[in-house]
Each structure stands twice: as C-alpha cells, then as structure tokens.
Enzyme design. Sequence first.
Site, PDB file in Angstrom:
ATOM      1  CG  ASN A  44       5.271  15.935  24.939  1.00 28.20           C
ATOM      2  OD1 ASN A  44       5.690  15.112  25.716  1.00 28.20           O
ATOM      3  ND2 ASN A  44       4.796  15.502  23.956  1.00 28.20           N
ATOM      4  CB  VAL A  45      -0.233  13.326  28.447  1.00 32.10           C
ATOM      5  CG1 VAL A  45      -0.921  12.314  28.683  1.00 32.10           C
ATOM      6  CG2 VAL A  45       0.312  13.352  29.739  1.00 32.10           C
ATOM      7  CD  GLU A  46       2.305  13.124  21.309  1.00 37.59           C
ATOM      8  OE1 GLU A  46       2.425  12.023  21.003  1.00 37.59           O
ATOM      9  OE2 GLU A  46       3.261  14.307  20.849  1.00 37.59           O
ATOM     10  CB  CYS A  55       1.014  21.094  25.472  1.00 40.85           C
ATOM     11  SG  CYS A  55       1.194  21.480  23.128  1.00 40.85           S
ATOM     12  CD  GLU A  57       4.572  24.568  27.151  1.00 46.40           C
ATOM     13  OE1 GLU A  57       4.429  23.089  27.258  1.00 46.40           O
ATOM     14  OE2 GLU A  57       5.727  24.792  26.793  1.00 46.40           O
ATOM     15  CB  CYS A  88       3.677  25.817  20.704  1.00 46.37           C
ATOM     16  SG  CYS A  88       2.292  25.284  21.637  1.00 46.37           S
ATOM     17  CB  CYS A  91       2.599  26.669  25.683  1.00 45.26           C
ATOM     18  SG  CYS A  91       1.821  24.908  25.545  1.00 45.26           S
TER      19      CYS A  91
HETATM   20  N1  THU Z   1       4.742  20.353  22.484  1.00 48.23           N
HETATM   21  C1  THU Z   1       4.498  20.282  23.931  1.00 48.23           C
HETATM   22  O1  THU Z   1       4.287  19.401  24.924  1.00 48.23           O
HETATM   23  N2  THU Z   1       4.825  22.143  24.119  1.00 48.23           N
HETATM   24  C2  THU Z   1       5.300  23.227  22.932  1.00 48.23           C
HETATM   25  O2  THU Z   1       5.073  24.253  24.060  1.00 48.23           O
HETATM   26  C3  THU Z   1       5.559  21.965  21.786  1.00 48.23           C
HETATM   27  C4  THU Z   1       5.032  21.425  21.762  1.00 48.23           C
HETATM   28  C5  THU Z   1       4.278  18.809  22.562  1.00 48.23           C
HETATM   29  C6  THU Z   1       2.747  18.945  21.948  1.00 48.23           C
HETATM   30  C7  THU Z   1       3.000  17.572  21.286  1.00 48.23           C
HETATM   31  O3  THU Z   1       2.981  16.413  21.951  1.00 48.23           O
HETATM   32  C8  THU Z   1       4.992  17.613  21.101  1.00 48.23           C
HETATM   33  O4  THU Z   1       4.946  18.097  21.379  1.00 48.23           O
HETATM   34  C9  THU Z   1       4.783  17.683  18.906  1.00 48.23           C
HETATM   35  O5  THU Z   1       4.494  18.659  18.906  1.00 48.23           O
END
Ligand code: THU
Length: 128
Positions: A44-46, A55, A57, A88, A91
């Site tokens: 994940n890259v916020e 996310c 994925e 999620c 994803c």
């Molecule tokens: N996140 C993912 O990267 N993939 C998922 O399937 C669930 C959530 C990340 C998004 C966010 O950066 C962090 O988890 C908290 O929600």
Amino acid sequence: MDINWEEIHQHAIAAMKKAYAPYSNFPVGVAALVNDGRIVEGCNVENASYGVGLCAECGLVSNLATSGGGKLIAIVCVGGDSNFLAPCGRCRQLLFEHGGPEALLMTPEGPQKMSAMLPWAFGPEDLK
Ligand code: THU
C-alpha cells in the site's frame, strides 16, 4: 502448477516491509504466483490526501501488467504482523479481474477460491 505457499507468503511479507503507510500505520503486502511461474508483489502507498491512497493490490495488478501480464493463480495478502489479511472489497474485484473465479486466496482457513471470496462477482464475462 505446484503452489509454494510459503514462498508466496515470504514475498508478501517482503512487500509489506516496503509499504508507505505513514497515515494509517497499517502496512499491507500482497504477492501472487502468476501462470507463467513468476511472482508479483504490491504494497500500500498512502497519500496526504487520504482518499487517494493506493491499496497493496493496486500495486500488485500494476506490477502484473508491467512485468508481462498473465493470470494470477495463488495470492497471499498480509498485514504488519505478517498474518493473512482479508483484501477489501474493491481489491477483491481487482484480484478477480486478473485471476478469475478459480484463483486461490490464502485465508486462516486455508486457500479459498476467488469465487467464494467474491460471490456472484461482476467480471469480464458480464461485458460479453
Ligand atoms: N489496505 C490495503 O492495502 N489492502 C486491502 O485490501 C485492505 C486495506 C490498506 C489501505 C490503507 O493504506 C491501509 O490498508 C489501512 O486501511
């Protein structure tokens, strides 16, 4: 094709360690075996604009495309504790597109088909 779940899990953990998650402090890594034998990864890259964070994925499917495409066979997603994490809903849709209903996702109850993780899914077949 033989599935080495431990190897995929280790790739997911390595990807998780590269996550950029300064806002949630919730790193996620995902890795998948592709039908030609290679393993692709994502983390994940916020973003300071929280809603546009990516996310893990999203990175995985982008890496799948840029490294030659193909079909996802077996997928492992982990959180910061290295344990299996449920992708999620959005994803699951991404994984379904590139793995189809038969792709396997590792869960605490063992590998599950994408058709079970995303029942009655909308997918490429529906556009035909
Ligand atoms: N996140 C993912 O990267 N993939 C998922 O399937 C669930 C959530 C990340 C998004 C966010 O950066 C962090 O988890 C908290 O929600």
